[in-house]
Write an enzyme that holds these catalytic residues in place. Sequence first.
Site, short mmCIF file in Angstrom:
data_model
loop_
_atom_site.label_atom_id
_atom_site.label_comp_id
_atom_site.label_asym_id
_atom_site.label_seq_id
_atom_site.Cartn_x
_atom_site.Cartn_y
_atom_site.Cartn_z
N GLY A 1 0.82 -1.22 0.00
CA GLY A 1 0.00 0.00 0.00
C GLY A 1 0.85 1.26 0.00
O GLY A 1 0.49 2.27 0.60
N ALA B 1 -4.82 1.43 -6.87
CA ALA B 1 -4.75 -0.04 -6.83
C ALA B 1 -3.85 -0.48 -5.67
O ALA B 1 -4.19 -1.39 -4.91
CB ALA B 1 -4.23 -0.59 -8.15
N SER B 2 -2.70 0.18 -5.52
CA SER B 2 -1.77 -0.17 -4.45
C SER B 2 -2.43 0.08 -3.09
O SER B 2 -2.32 -0.76 -2.18
CB SER B 2 -0.48 0.63 -4.63
OG SER B 2 0.13 0.96 -3.41
N ASN C 1 9.73 3.39 -14.88
CA ASN C 1 10.18 4.43 -13.94
C ASN C 1 11.68 4.38 -13.68
O ASN C 1 12.18 5.10 -12.81
CB ASN C 1 9.44 4.26 -12.60
CG ASN C 1 7.95 4.24 -12.77
OD1 ASN C 1 7.31 3.24 -12.50
ND2 ASN C 1 7.39 5.33 -13.26
N HIS D 1 9.62 3.94 -0.65
CA HIS D 1 10.04 2.60 -1.05
C HIS D 1 10.75 2.57 -2.39
O HIS D 1 11.43 1.61 -2.72
CB HIS D 1 8.84 1.64 -1.06
CG HIS D 1 7.83 1.92 -2.13
ND1 HIS D 1 7.12 3.09 -2.21
CD2 HIS D 1 7.38 1.16 -3.17
CE1 HIS D 1 6.29 3.04 -3.24
NE2 HIS D 1 6.44 1.88 -3.85
N GLU E 1 10.18 10.66 -12.08
CA GLU E 1 9.73 9.27 -12.15
C GLU E 1 9.99 8.64 -13.51
O GLU E 1 9.36 7.65 -13.89
CB GLU E 1 8.24 9.18 -11.75
CG GLU E 1 7.96 9.80 -10.39
CD GLU E 1 7.57 8.82 -9.28
OE1 GLU E 1 7.03 7.77 -9.57
OE2 GLU E 1 7.84 9.15 -8.10
N ARG F 1 3.79 13.49 -8.59
CA ARG F 1 5.07 12.80 -8.43
C ARG F 1 6.20 13.32 -9.31
O ARG F 1 7.36 12.91 -9.15
CB ARG F 1 4.87 11.32 -8.75
CG ARG F 1 4.01 10.59 -7.75
CD ARG F 1 4.48 9.17 -7.78
NE ARG F 1 3.53 8.22 -7.32
CZ ARG F 1 3.75 6.91 -7.45
NH1 ARG F 1 4.83 6.47 -8.07
NH2 ARG F 1 2.89 6.05 -6.98
N HIS G 1 0.96 8.64 -12.91
CA HIS G 1 1.97 8.84 -13.97
C HIS G 1 1.21 9.14 -15.26
O HIS G 1 0.10 8.64 -15.46
CB HIS G 1 2.79 7.56 -14.21
CG HIS G 1 3.74 7.21 -13.12
ND1 HIS G 1 3.92 5.92 -12.68
CD2 HIS G 1 4.57 7.97 -12.38
CE1 HIS G 1 4.83 5.91 -11.71
NE2 HIS G 1 5.23 7.14 -11.51
N CYS H 1 4.08 -0.25 -17.83
CA CYS H 1 4.90 0.10 -16.65
C CYS H 1 6.07 -0.86 -16.51
O CYS H 1 7.09 -0.51 -15.93
CB CYS H 1 4.10 -0.04 -15.36
SG CYS H 1 2.66 0.98 -15.22
O1 SUG Z 1 5.16 3.57 -8.28
N1 SUG Z 1 3.43 0.66 -7.40
C1 SUG Z 1 4.12 1.43 -8.38
C2 SUG Z 1 3.48 1.25 -9.74
C3 SUG Z 1 4.30 1.88 -10.85
C4 SUG Z 1 3.62 1.84 -12.15
N2 SUG Z 1 4.43 2.42 -13.14
C5 SUG Z 1 4.03 3.20 -14.16
N3 SUG Z 1 2.83 3.72 -14.20
N4 SUG Z 1 4.87 3.49 -15.07
C6 SUG Z 1 4.16 2.90 -8.02
O2 SUG Z 1 3.16 3.37 -7.46
C7 SUG Z 1 3.14 -0.28 -5.18
C8 SUG Z 1 4.00 -0.97 -4.16
C9 SUG Z 1 3.26 -1.39 -2.92
O3 SUG Z 1 2.25 -0.79 -2.60
O4 SUG Z 1 3.71 -2.36 -2.28
C10 SUG Z 1 3.94 0.50 -6.18
O5 SUG Z 1 5.03 0.95 -5.87
#
Ligand code: SUG
Length: 434
Positions: free
Chosen positions: A19, A26-27, A109, A136, A173, A208, A244, A367
């Site tokens: 998260g 989604a995360s 990224n 992270h 990013e 971002r 993004h 991604c």
């Molecule tokens: O940076 N998810 C990534 C997803 C990146 C998608 N990349 C592009 N759109 N190009 C982010 O948000 C979730 C990790 C977690 O929640 O454990 C995460 O980092």
Amino acid sequence: MNTEINIDGMIGPTHHFGGLGVGNLASLASQNSQSNPRAAALEGIAKMELVAGLGVGQYYLPPPARPNWLWLESLGFGGDRRDALRRCWDEAPSVLSAAYSSAFMWTANAATVSPSSDTLDRLVHLLPANLCCNLHRAQEAIERRDQLRAMFRHVSNVRVHDPLPSVFSLRDEGAANHMRLCGSDKNNAIHVFVYGPAETNRTRFTPRQSEFAARRAASCLRLDTTKCVFVQQSERAIDAGVFHNDVIATSHQNWLLYHEFAFEKGEQAVEAIRKTFLETTGEPIEEVRVLDSQLPLAEAVRTYLFNSQLLAVERNQMELLCPVQCMESPAVSALVPEWISNPRNPIQRARYLPLDQSMRNGGGPACLRLRVMLNAEELGMLDGRYCATDERTQRLRKIVMTSYPESLTVDDLQRLEFADHATHISKTIAALSQ
Ligand code: SUG
């Protein structure tokens, strides 16, 4: 002549749902649910095999070791490792989750790239992203720089830069906020940089990418700024979970696909792109504008249609690799067949990929890959050890099948046995490219 290669990030054994993604719905929704690192990695390998099978150069970067012990130490969790994991879990569980992050899998990224055909010094430039908006992800910046330097070490005219300084005003990013469009002469290109609003309190989520970073990136990439367009992402899109640009717009060659709410002052922004493209190439851009009435923003974010991976099979012939979520959406199901049947539209075919584990963390097909344009000479010098050949993907699959866990929750992260096992797997995979 330029050829595009795709570099995917091999999904790591610690893939989990922390998260942690800023503004990534989604995360946030998946936080603390059970993940399946084995299924995640197999989905990623299957995508690489599909792309390689279509004749597109497919490379990969091994997963950096997790947990990141040095990083944990720098945050006060040094000393006896079993004790450090336990203390971190008790005091700051999100730090433990970040130390185990597999977010390096989203290589869109990893960096922003300028091909030698476009640069003032005729070198290829790669600028690793500092990713400093996310706790992270910031640890990836130096790991990526080193991996990209290793991968391109024999290509004499490639420069892999240091990331921009890791300060909030320069948050970057990478290629997820950058689009290259070229004319029928593939060496004639413009570069579009997309950034968030300067006032970070205007949107529900922190934007971002900063404009400052976008402009410094163009400079590091040694681009002619008369061929660069800088446009602001719409606040409405960021509020809807577009963290993004590649979640709401994409491009390939002379083709631009975007949602009407992708950019702030949308018509003005697209007009600037059209004008620069026409002035640079002497040709009009081919664009598809998707209206909110055709695909509401929330549905665009849920299905990740714009994050489909566009692949040029031949000029003016493209394939679209969409997440399966697109197939299940009536709105998307109405759009894609219309594009395929329209002779002006270069998309000839759509394929639907199951990438459930990545999608649940907000990462679609696009991604998971970094596009790099290389000419024949540069491609010839590229280190074959990072190429996703059949033999190598078979070996990767075997490692995944025999050692990746099938289930992981954040609770598991405090076990030293798991930490050691995950570290061992990353070393085994890295050894395949040594
Ligand atoms: O940076 N998810 C990534 C997803 C990146 C998608 N990349 C592009 N759109 N190009 C982010 O948000 C979730 C990790 C977690 O929640 O454990 C995460 O980092």
